[in-house]
Design a protein around this motif. Structure first.
Motif, PDB file in Angstrom:
ATOM      1  N   ASN A 288     -73.203 -22.137   1.597  1.00  0.00           N
ATOM      2  CA  ASN A 288     -72.395 -21.757   0.434  1.00  0.00           C
ATOM      3  C   ASN A 288     -73.265 -21.708  -0.818  1.00  0.00           C
ATOM      4  O   ASN A 288     -73.099 -22.510  -1.746  1.00  0.00           O
ATOM      5  CB  ASN A 288     -71.251 -22.756   0.255  1.00  0.00           C
ATOM      6  CG  ASN A 288     -70.284 -22.764   1.424  1.00  0.00           C
ATOM      7  OD1 ASN A 288     -69.368 -21.956   1.492  1.00  0.00           O
ATOM      8  ND2 ASN A 288     -70.498 -23.690   2.347  1.00  0.00           N
ATOM      9  N   PRO A 289     -74.203 -20.755  -0.873  1.00  0.00           N
ATOM     10  CA  PRO A 289     -75.166 -20.718  -1.977  1.00  0.00           C
ATOM     11  C   PRO A 289     -74.556 -20.415  -3.341  1.00  0.00           C
ATOM     12  O   PRO A 289     -75.179 -20.696  -4.366  1.00  0.00           O
ATOM     13  CB  PRO A 289     -76.127 -19.604  -1.544  1.00  0.00           C
ATOM     14  CG  PRO A 289     -75.330 -18.743  -0.616  1.00  0.00           C
ATOM     15  CD  PRO A 289     -74.437 -19.689   0.128  1.00  0.00           C
ATOM     16  N   THR A 290     -73.346 -19.867  -3.376  1.00  0.00           N
ATOM     17  CA  THR A 290     -72.730 -19.551  -4.672  1.00  0.00           C
ATOM     18  C   THR A 290     -72.394 -20.807  -5.463  1.00  0.00           C
ATOM     19  O   THR A 290     -72.179 -20.742  -6.674  1.00  0.00           O
ATOM     20  CB  THR A 290     -71.437 -18.733  -4.482  1.00  0.00           C
ATOM     21  OG1 THR A 290     -70.513 -19.481  -3.679  1.00  0.00           O
ATOM     22  CG2 THR A 290     -71.732 -17.411  -3.794  1.00  0.00           C
ATOM     23  N   ILE A 291     -72.353 -21.948  -4.784  1.00  0.00           N
ATOM     24  CA  ILE A 291     -72.010 -23.206  -5.459  1.00  0.00           C
ATOM     25  C   ILE A 291     -73.178 -23.752  -6.266  1.00  0.00           C
ATOM     26  O   ILE A 291     -72.988 -24.397  -7.302  1.00  0.00           O
ATOM     27  CB  ILE A 291     -71.565 -24.248  -4.400  1.00  0.00           C
ATOM     28  CG1 ILE A 291     -70.245 -23.811  -3.764  1.00  0.00           C
ATOM     29  CG2 ILE A 291     -71.414 -25.632  -5.022  1.00  0.00           C
ATOM     30  CD1 ILE A 291     -69.796 -24.711  -2.636  1.00  0.00           C
ATOM     31  N   ALA A 292     -74.383 -23.495  -5.805  1.00  0.00           N
ATOM     32  CA  ALA A 292     -75.579 -24.107  -6.388  1.00  0.00           C
ATOM     33  C   ALA A 292     -75.667 -23.868  -7.891  1.00  0.00           C
ATOM     34  O   ALA A 292     -75.566 -22.729  -8.371  1.00  0.00           O
ATOM     35  CB  ALA A 292     -76.829 -23.572  -5.708  1.00  0.00           C
ATOM     36  N   GLY A 293     -75.840 -24.959  -8.629  1.00  0.00           N
ATOM     37  CA  GLY A 293     -76.045 -24.866 -10.069  1.00  0.00           C
ATOM     38  C   GLY A 293     -74.779 -24.800 -10.893  1.00  0.00           C
ATOM     39  O   GLY A 293     -74.846 -24.856 -12.129  1.00  0.00           O
ATOM     40  N   LYS A 294     -73.620 -24.690 -10.261  1.00  0.00           N
ATOM     41  CA  LYS A 294     -72.368 -24.644 -11.008  1.00  0.00           C
ATOM     42  C   LYS A 294     -72.064 -26.032 -11.581  1.00  0.00           C
ATOM     43  O   LYS A 294     -72.217 -27.045 -10.902  1.00  0.00           O
ATOM     44  CB  LYS A 294     -71.210 -24.189 -10.116  1.00  0.00           C
ATOM     45  CG  LYS A 294     -71.354 -22.754  -9.609  1.00  0.00           C
ATOM     46  CD  LYS A 294     -71.358 -21.760 -10.758  1.00  0.00           C
ATOM     47  CE  LYS A 294     -71.483 -20.338 -10.259  1.00  0.00           C
ATOM     48  NZ  LYS A 294     -71.505 -19.350 -11.384  1.00  0.00           N
ATOM     49  N   THR A 295     -71.644 -26.059 -12.821  1.00  0.00           N
ATOM     50  CA  THR A 295     -71.348 -27.333 -13.472  1.00  0.00           C
ATOM     51  C   THR A 295     -69.925 -27.790 -13.142  1.00  0.00           C
ATOM     52  O   THR A 295     -69.054 -26.972 -12.845  1.00  0.00           O
ATOM     53  CB  THR A 295     -71.505 -27.241 -14.988  1.00  0.00           C
ATOM     54  OG1 THR A 295     -70.628 -26.213 -15.491  1.00  0.00           O
ATOM     55  CG2 THR A 295     -72.946 -26.920 -15.368  1.00  0.00           C
ATOM     56  N   TYR A 296     -69.724 -29.095 -13.205  1.00  0.00           N
ATOM     57  CA  TYR A 296     -68.404 -29.632 -12.903  1.00  0.00           C
ATOM     58  C   TYR A 296     -68.139 -30.892 -13.729  1.00  0.00           C
ATOM     59  O   TYR A 296     -69.054 -31.547 -14.231  1.00  0.00           O
ATOM     60  CB  TYR A 296     -68.270 -29.963 -11.419  1.00  0.00           C
ATOM     61  CG  TYR A 296     -69.002 -31.213 -10.982  1.00  0.00           C
ATOM     62  CD1 TYR A 296     -68.360 -32.453 -10.928  1.00  0.00           C
ATOM     63  CD2 TYR A 296     -70.351 -31.169 -10.629  1.00  0.00           C
ATOM     64  CE1 TYR A 296     -69.028 -33.603 -10.535  1.00  0.00           C
ATOM     65  CE2 TYR A 296     -71.032 -32.316 -10.230  1.00  0.00           C
ATOM     66  CZ  TYR A 296     -70.367 -33.523 -10.183  1.00  0.00           C
ATOM     67  OH  TYR A 296     -71.037 -34.665  -9.801  1.00  0.00           O
ATOM     68  N   ASN A 297     -66.856 -31.200 -13.848  1.00  0.00           N
ATOM     69  CA  ASN A 297     -66.384 -32.488 -14.339  1.00  0.00           C
ATOM     70  C   ASN A 297     -65.390 -33.023 -13.332  1.00  0.00           C
ATOM     71  O   ASN A 297     -64.802 -32.259 -12.556  1.00  0.00           O
ATOM     72  CB  ASN A 297     -65.695 -32.346 -15.705  1.00  0.00           C
ATOM     73  CG  ASN A 297     -66.670 -32.076 -16.821  1.00  0.00           C
ATOM     74  OD1 ASN A 297     -67.650 -32.792 -16.986  1.00  0.00           O
ATOM     75  ND2 ASN A 297     -66.412 -31.023 -17.599  1.00  0.00           N
TER      76      ASN A 297
END
Length: 351
Positions: free
Chosen positions: A210-219
């Motif tokens: 699931n490479p689209t997740i990489a680097g996405k920020t979250y809280n």
């Protein structure tokens, strides 16, 4: 088990506050050094084995055959190592979330076809708990995730049965370190490495797929504590460690928040608008996000407007699986949560 043992154990349990899973794991400002590993004084797989902990050393003279865990996470660790606990500690929360059994789905998966299991009801009075533990006749007690363990309790328990416990605080070390410590006490240190390697490989495989997740920020909003919000403030353990292992990145704002005694970030309601990230995770009792949606500042967050919100309802077991992690809970949680994350990221990207 003799009456003297029961009386001493009763005094020990009476001194402890029994808390198994009241809050999903946040973060600790004094997290353990993950490079330190487990302190073991013995040749691998040989006895006696001595393991250290915050309150002192515990020496296991011979290979244990009756392990009693004092928290669901400790039961997980034993199961991951191929050891079935003598009894499973349960409370009102996990009974409510599991149809009354007190056994989490990932634990049942590990048990296989076994349906009849002994439980240790941690909601009963201290004397009753002590009597039940005494009847179980353990030869080792596992307490890396039991919040009620203090110096007095440890001293009294450990004088009767070796207690394998935490280095800093309950659920305060990475699950890998706790797994290594328990495996060392059981005389199977090599099994820990197998379990950890497989679990980490599975997480890496999920990340790679699931490479689209990489680097996405979250809280991650952990809950309402009355006048303010508890939020994840570190990615060093629990929910943060899990999400980071999948390639997500905790927002810089969250990591700069003041923290409470348990290391959870403290957020005033007037500052909700600062919690901007690609994806917002929310822990709630049953999936109802009303405690947030009543605030316009929450509704105005870009991720919320796009629908990039992942709900982690306590009655599903998800907050427990990733907030109090083990090799078996993470495998189960990854299958459950990954579709939710990819959907949220897709919505975030579409905006």
């Amino acid at each position: 088990m003799n009456a003297r043992w029961t009386r001493r154990l009763g005094a020990a349990v009476a001194a402890a506050t029994v808390l198994l899973g009241v809050a999903a794991c946040g973060s600790d400002s004094d997290s353990a050094d993950t490079t330190s590993g487990t302190s073991v004084v013995a040749d691998a797989g040989q006895f006696p084995v001595t393991v250290s902990g915050k309150f002192g050393d515990s020496t296991i003279e011979a290979a244990p055959t009756r392990a009693v865990p004092l928290s669901p996470q400790d039961a997980d660790i034993l199961l991951s190592l191929g050891v079935t606990p003598v009894a499973f500690p349960v409370d009102a929360q996990n009974r409510a979330a599991t149809g009354g059994t007190g056994i989490w789905p990932w634990q049942q998966d590990a048990l296989g076809d076994t349906t009849a299991v002994e439980t240790l009801d941690m909601d009963t009075g201290a004397d009753s708990i002590a009597e039940k533990i005494a009847v179980l006749e353990p030869d080792v007690i596992v307490s890396t995730g039991f919040w009620g363990l203090d110096q007095s309790t440890f001293d009294q328990l450990n004088s009767q049965v070796p207690v394998v416990h935490f280095d800093t605080k309950a659920n305060g070390e990475p699950w890998q370190d706790s797994t290594r410590k328990v495996a060392a006490a059981l005389g199977i240190p090599e099994k820990a490495e197998e379990v950890i390697s497989e679990a980490e490989s599975n997480l890496q495989a999920a990340k790679d797929a699931n490479p689209t997740i990489a680097g996405k920020t979250y809280n991650a909003i952990i809950g309402d504590t009355g006048g303010q919000l508890s939020v994840l403030a570190s990615d060093e353990r629990g929910i943060g460690q899990f999400l980071t292992s999948l390639g997500l990145v905790l927002s810089p704002y969250a990591t700069a928040l003041p923290v409470d005694a348990d290391g959870r970030g403290i957020l005033s309601y007037e500052n909700i608008s600062e919690m901007n990230a690609d994806v917002e995770f929310v822990v709630s009792p049953t999936g109802d996000l009303g405690y947030l949606t009543k605030f316009e500042a929450w509704n105005a967050l870009p991720a919320v407007q796009k629908g990039a919100v992942v709900s982690l309802a306590r009655n599903t077991g998800l907050p427990n699986a990733i907030g109090f992690p083990s090799a078996i809970s993470l495998a189960w949680a990854t299958d459950q949560v990954m579709p939710l994350i990819t959907d949220a990221v897709s919505k975030s990207n579409a905006g």
